[in-house]
Design a protein around this motif. Structure first.
Motif, mmCIF file in Angstrom:
data_model
loop_
_atom_site.group_PDB
_atom_site.id
_atom_site.type_symbol
_atom_site.label_atom_id
_atom_site.label_comp_id
_atom_site.label_asym_id
_atom_site.label_seq_id
_atom_site.Cartn_x
_atom_site.Cartn_y
_atom_site.Cartn_z
ATOM 1 N N UNK A 144 0.813 -1.216 0.000
ATOM 2 C CA UNK A 144 0.000 0.000 0.000
ATOM 3 C C UNK A 144 0.844 1.262 0.000
ATOM 4 N N UNK A 145 1.913 1.269 0.772
ATOM 5 C CA UNK A 145 2.808 2.425 0.823
ATOM 6 C C UNK A 145 3.469 2.648 -0.534
ATOM 7 N N UNK A 146 3.985 1.587 -1.126
ATOM 8 C CA UNK A 146 4.636 1.697 -2.435
ATOM 9 C C UNK A 146 3.624 2.125 -3.492
ATOM 10 N N UNK A 147 2.436 1.516 -3.486
ATOM 11 C CA UNK A 147 1.392 1.863 -4.451
ATOM 12 C C UNK A 147 1.063 3.352 -4.392
ATOM 13 N N UNK A 148 0.917 3.876 -3.191
ATOM 14 C CA UNK A 148 0.482 5.262 -3.028
ATOM 15 C C UNK A 148 1.579 6.286 -3.300
ATOM 16 N N UNK A 149 2.834 5.860 -3.318
ATOM 17 C CA UNK A 149 3.946 6.796 -3.538
ATOM 18 C C UNK A 149 4.790 6.404 -4.749
ATOM 19 N N UNK A 150 4.279 5.532 -5.611
ATOM 20 C CA UNK A 150 5.075 4.981 -6.704
ATOM 21 C C UNK A 150 5.632 6.031 -7.654
ATOM 22 N N UNK A 151 4.863 7.057 -7.990
ATOM 23 C CA UNK A 151 5.367 8.072 -8.913
ATOM 24 C C UNK A 151 6.450 8.922 -8.246
ATOM 25 N N UNK A 152 6.271 9.230 -6.967
ATOM 26 C CA UNK A 152 7.270 10.025 -6.249
ATOM 27 C C UNK A 152 8.563 9.230 -6.063
ATOM 28 N N UNK A 153 8.437 7.928 -5.781
ATOM 29 C CA UNK A 153 9.624 7.109 -5.526
ATOM 30 C C UNK A 153 10.366 6.701 -6.805
ATOM 31 N N UNK A 154 9.632 6.287 -7.839
ATOM 32 C CA UNK A 154 10.267 5.733 -9.034
ATOM 33 C C UNK A 154 10.018 6.534 -10.296
#
Length: 135
Positions: A102-112
């Motif tokens: 859930x954390x990765x899904x919600x921040x995927x554009x910011x992170x990658x």
């Protein structure tokens, strides 16, 4: 018939995962389409909002059987005979995995990052499944 993976074709991380699966599986078990493919909404009774909540894995023999998010990742791993049995056996790991997903899904554009163009798989679902008939 294979399983369909519906992924975010604009997400750099999601596309990297799909490309790795394409190399590993080579269309044997999985076909793919990005959530940006509007044909999936009517065909699989999905909405764009459903798709933003995580990737889908759909059993193309029984399209009502589907997994989403962390559950989809686990099922993909199980189908590839990967580490999933160990992961499921360890107490608490599944709960941690769901939270991390859930954390990765919600921040995927910011992170990658976000791709400039949607990625379309070289193993598309439309070659395995007929498109729905217009009504």
């Amino acid at each position: 018939m294979p399983y369909l993976i519906i992924y975010d074709g604009d997400c750099t991380m999601c596309v990297t995962l799909v490309q790795a699966l394409e190399r590993w599986d080579q269309g044997g078990q999985f076909v793919y389409t990005p959530m940006q493919d509007a044909r999936i909404f009517d065909h699989f009774a999905l909405t764009p909002q459903n798709c933003t909540l995580g990737l889908f894995l759909v059993d193309l023999d029984q399209p009502e059987v589907r997994w989403q998010g962390a559950a989809a990742v686990e099922e993909i791993g199980r189908r590839l005979h990967a580490w999933i049995d160990l992961y499921r056996a360890l107490p608490g790991f599944q709960t941690v995995g769901e939270g991390l997903y859930g954390l990765v899904r919600d921040t995927r554009y910011a992170l990658w990052g976000r791709r400039d163009q949607t990625y379309w798989s070289c193993y598309p679902w439309s070659t395995k499944v007929a498109s729905p008939t217009p009504t």
